[in-house]
Design a protein around this motif. Structure first.
Motif, PDB file in Angstrom:
ATOM      1  N   VAL A   1     119.865  59.879 -36.152  1.00  0.00           N
ATOM      2  CA  VAL A   1     120.502  58.959 -37.099  1.00  0.00           C
ATOM      3  C   VAL A   1     120.998  57.706 -36.384  1.00  0.00           C
ATOM      4  O   VAL A   1     120.832  56.583 -36.874  1.00  0.00           O
ATOM      5  N   GLU A   2     121.603  57.873 -35.203  1.00  0.00           N
ATOM      6  CA  GLU A   2     122.082  56.710 -34.443  1.00  0.00           C
ATOM      7  C   GLU A   2     120.934  55.795 -34.065  1.00  0.00           C
ATOM      8  O   GLU A   2     121.029  54.565 -34.189  1.00  0.00           O
TER       9      GLU A   2
ATOM     10  N   ARG B   1     118.029  55.588 -35.582  1.00  0.00           N
ATOM     11  CA  ARG B   1     117.479  55.006 -36.807  1.00  0.00           C
ATOM     12  C   ARG B   1     118.327  53.822 -37.273  1.00  0.00           C
ATOM     13  O   ARG B   1     117.798  52.790 -37.706  1.00  0.00           O
ATOM     14  N   GLU B   2     119.645  53.966 -37.196  1.00  0.00           N
ATOM     15  CA  GLU B   2     120.529  52.864 -37.577  1.00  0.00           C
ATOM     16  C   GLU B   2     120.334  51.667 -36.660  1.00  0.00           C
ATOM     17  O   GLU B   2     120.361  50.515 -37.111  1.00  0.00           O
ATOM     18  N   ARG B   3     120.108  51.924 -35.358  1.00  0.00           N
ATOM     19  CA  ARG B   3     119.863  50.825 -34.419  1.00  0.00           C
ATOM     20  C   ARG B   3     118.568  50.093 -34.769  1.00  0.00           C
ATOM     21  O   ARG B   3     118.517  48.858 -34.753  1.00  0.00           O
TER      22      ARG B   3
ATOM     23  N   ILE C   1     117.153  49.940 -37.710  1.00  0.00           N
ATOM     24  CA  ILE C   1     117.370  49.210 -38.965  1.00  0.00           C
ATOM     25  C   ILE C   1     118.110  47.908 -38.707  1.00  0.00           C
ATOM     26  O   ILE C   1     117.770  46.855 -39.270  1.00  0.00           O
ATOM     27  N   ARG C   2     119.123  47.940 -37.829  1.00  0.00           N
ATOM     28  CA  ARG C   2     119.854  46.711 -37.509  1.00  0.00           C
ATOM     29  C   ARG C   2     118.937  45.691 -36.840  1.00  0.00           C
ATOM     30  O   ARG C   2     119.001  44.492 -37.139  1.00  0.00           O
TER      31      ARG C   2
END
Length: 307
Positions: A162-163, A165-167, A169-170
């Motif tokens: 998840v971490e 994936r969020e990176r 996406i950013r």
């Protein structure tokens, strides 16, 4: 979760917890986990195959080939066993981040990653049921030692994914913003910054940064900011525009704003923006003509000064 009922009556009263009991349980886990690790190492080939088959049957990781799935299954399995053996999740966390970098661009979703880890936990638990099926008491003790470690492993992999994936996406959002606000060099010393879409505060800040970098890189003297494609501007964004104009002037560049709609103009007046600080022209073509006029005047003044 996996505790087996041996059929004996339970009076419903929980056994009292004690520090001695916790120490004894920890000591027992220290004995049982090596036995568990040895079992998983001995049956590595069959358990990996069973896990890979479960992943295929559940239609997880469908974006990857069968060979790719088996390769990753092997690495995850070995990391899984290493965590049970050492108690440290650092190596697994690093591997999970590397795995995430490889599979996120392939379209693998978070639920798939969590799903395959839970499938592995289930495959391993079933193998323990098979190994200790004639001794329910020992089976329960082994499961008590195994389950906390298995849950910790599943949580580590899920959080790492998840971490990552969020990176990603950013990074994608930043790239989209940069593509949506390009600084274009029309001619020497003249830049155009066309803005399309909603201009929120983060994007307005990024716009200012890109603009100032462009002025410095191209040694620009005039910049045309076209906001024809901007539907609305609030007070915070208007303040950013004014600051962008002021900062550009400090770097030696004049700024021309084009495409100012009547609605945005009324908003700017209502919120008290000093329009005298802005050189505004109706459309982009007019803005370019005004920019060329300014560049011509600057050239003439430079020639007169030399004379």
């Amino acid at each position: 979760m996996y505790r087996v009922d041996d059929g004996e009556e339970d009076d419903g009263v929980p056994a009292p917890r004690s520090l001695v009991g916790d120490v004894e349980q920890s000591s027992e886990h220290g004995v049982l986990l090596p036995e568990l690790v040895a079992h998983l190492q001995t049956n590595r080939t069959s358990l990996r195959k069973a896990w890979a088959q479960r992943i295929t049957d559940a239609r997880l990781l469908s974006a990857m080939t069968a060979q790719e799935v088996f390769t990753e299954v092997t690495s995850v399995y070995d990391n899984y066993v290493a965590v049970l053996e050492t108690g440290s999740v650092e190596e697994l966390r690093r591997y999970a981040r590397d795995l995430s970098e490889r599979i996120i661009p392939r379209g693998v979703e978070t639920d798939e990653v969590v799903g395959i880890v839970l499938l592995l936990r289930d495959v391993l638990a079933r193998s323990l049921f098979e190994k200790y099926r004639d001794d329910f008491e020992l089976l329960n003790r082994v499961l008590d030692a195994y389950e906390p470690a298995a849950n910790r492993i599943a949580n580590t992999v899920a959080v790492s994914f998840v971490e990552q994936r969020e990176r990603v996406i950013r990074q994608q959002q930043d790239s989209i913003r940069e593509l949506s606000t390009p600084v274009l060099q029309v001619r020497e010393r003249l830049l155009i910054l066309p803005i399309i879409g909603i201009l929120d505060r983060p994007r307005a800040q990024q716009l200012t940064d890109q603009l100032l970098r462009g002025i410095r890189t191209h040694r620009a003297k005039v910049v045309v900011i076209d906001i024809t494609g901007v539907p609305d501007v609030d007070e915070a964004v208007a303040d950013h525009l004014v600051k962008a104009v002021d900062a550009s002037r400090l770097m030696g560049a004049n700024v021309i704003i084009t495409g100012l709609s009547s609605e945005i103009a009324q908003t700017l007046v209502t919120i008290g923006v000093d329009l005298t600080k802005m050189n505004t022209v109706g459309d982009l073509q007019g803005g370019i003509e005004e920019a060329e006029r300014l560049l011509g005047l600057q050239a003439s003044k430079s020639d007169n000064a030399k004379s």
